[in-house]
Design a protein around this motif. Sequence first.
Motif: not given
Lengths: 174, 142
Positions: A6, A9-10, A13-14, A16-17, A20, A70-71, A74-75, A78, B122-123, B126, B130, B133
């Motif tokens: 968790q 992954i979370r 995701l942050l 990723l924000l 991006s 990103m690499l 994020w990826m 993940l 992408m946002w 998420v 979210w 998860v």
Amino acid sequence: MPRLSQWMIRSSLLWLLLGSTVGGLLLMNKAVPFSTWSACDPQTCTGWAALLRWLAGWLWAWRSSHVHTMLVGWMLQLAYGVAFWILPRLDARGSRGNEALAWGCYWALNLGALLAVLEPPLQSWLPGWLAATLLVLGGGLYIVANAAFVAHAWPRVVAFRLHPRPERASAKAE
Amino acid sequence: MPVQARFFIRTALVYGLLAFLLGGLLLINQGLTLYPRLGALLPVFYHLLMVGWAFQLICGVALWMFPPLSREQPRGNERLGWVVYGTLNVGLLLRAIWEPWLAWGGAGWPLVVSALLQIVAMWVFVWLIWPRVKGRAKPKVQ
């Protein structure tokens, strides 16, 4: 899903924000440079126009940060988070092996990514030795993070097998 | 596999094919120097691969396999999933067309739209994933 997955992954995701958003701004700036959004003489520019002009130049320094975000953030993170969750368990009690190694990977990966992401945009304000130190630390943390995850995951990459239920295992032992 | 996941994964596979087709052509072009202007397609190759293939594949698998949100809405608000799918693919296609076009001297403004669409995709992804998860729900004590 286990707690470490968790967190990973979370956190991914942050990243990723962030990645991006930076990527989108880079693309916009490439297409229609922010410095052209407000016509003014570069020598006498003030206020918003000056800020946009400065941002247009500074954003370019974020290009390699975008790649790290990103690499790695994020990826890769993940993938590690999902792998920690779904790779086969080691015994009938559901042990995932040495979890400390995986937690070590989590902290080293995120700290390493943070240093690698912050160094390029801050480079012009930092003394040379400090910028170099950030890069060396970031690179070292990347190595530690990935070695720790490989050491954690290696014993879990096994063929399908059936474990006896814990109660039966303990009954047999008796 | 739910319909939405199938759309994401099949589209990702198509992007994978396109990306490696383009990547292969770029390598051949680099080796033989057939048409130097093709070099402008390099960032398109990176993004077809990492956004069109990798990100989209992740979206499909995550929407399919992450823990369900609830019994009533196992995959959350599916309409948001379609928003991700639409904005991501329109944004990426705009980029694939207009980024080389810009390098060859064309207009750049469609890339601003492309950037905004990809950020939205992408946002929203998420936002959608979210709450899924999470660990296993503890059984209710009677």
